[in-house]
Design a protein around this motif. Sequence first.
Motif, short mmCIF file in Angstrom:
data_model
loop_
_atom_site.label_atom_id
_atom_site.label_comp_id
_atom_site.label_asym_id
_atom_site.label_seq_id
_atom_site.Cartn_x
_atom_site.Cartn_y
_atom_site.Cartn_z
N UNK A 130 -27.91 -1.90 -0.93
CA UNK A 130 -26.54 -1.41 -1.10
C UNK A 130 -25.71 -2.01 0.02
N UNK A 131 -24.72 -2.81 -0.35
CA UNK A 131 -23.82 -3.41 0.63
C UNK A 131 -22.56 -2.57 0.68
N UNK A 132 -22.13 -2.23 1.88
CA UNK A 132 -20.96 -1.36 2.03
C UNK A 132 -20.16 -1.76 3.26
N UNK A 133 -18.91 -1.37 3.29
CA UNK A 133 -18.04 -1.63 4.43
C UNK A 133 -18.16 -0.47 5.41
N UNK A 134 -18.29 -0.81 6.70
CA UNK A 134 -18.35 0.18 7.77
C UNK A 134 -17.37 -0.28 8.84
N UNK A 137 -16.66 -4.04 9.63
CA UNK A 137 -17.81 -4.88 9.28
C UNK A 137 -18.49 -4.41 8.01
N UNK A 138 -19.65 -4.96 7.78
CA UNK A 138 -20.44 -4.58 6.61
C UNK A 138 -21.79 -4.04 7.05
N UNK A 139 -22.41 -3.31 6.14
CA UNK A 139 -23.73 -2.78 6.39
C UNK A 139 -24.53 -2.90 5.09
#
Length: 166
Positions: A130-134, A137-139
């Motif tokens: 699961x790619x997500x914005x934090x 940046x991204x996580x």
Amino acid sequence: MAKSFRRESGQRLHQSPLRATYTFSAGLIITLLLLGVTTTMADPKEEIIKVTKDLLYAIDHRKFDAYRNMTVPYITCFEPGTMGNLVEGLAFHKYYFDNFPANDGPTIIVNPHVHLFGTDVACIGYVRLIQTMVGTGTETLRSQETRVWQKIDGQWKNIHFHRSDD
């Protein structure tokens, strides 16, 4: 070894684990063609991968009605949120749909492996990314998942899953 046998509604010429071929009267075939009815013999393993992706999309985008339509009311699961307990039913899952935001990034299924148990039960194991914005940046989050599917009234339904996070 392939089997051959007959049925009243049509004549089955050949049966194998992945394919069955039927012949019907010419009138029935012409009628079906005029109505625009076509049939395809989808690869059952690809079909399981597709319904799994559809289910994960419903989860990521918090579409509970779609999730409910792809599962049985008595779905069981083990996942980190169950604290090692087997949970049954949809109420546990609805809480997450109602109280957590949708995922803003893509979910990727890595290395799916499907086991077929006859024509109406299947199990799929895969790694879920699961790619997500934090912040700015991204996580990328990773979990290992196994889902058991059963074909009920012609539709694949998720009846059990197990998810382990890193």
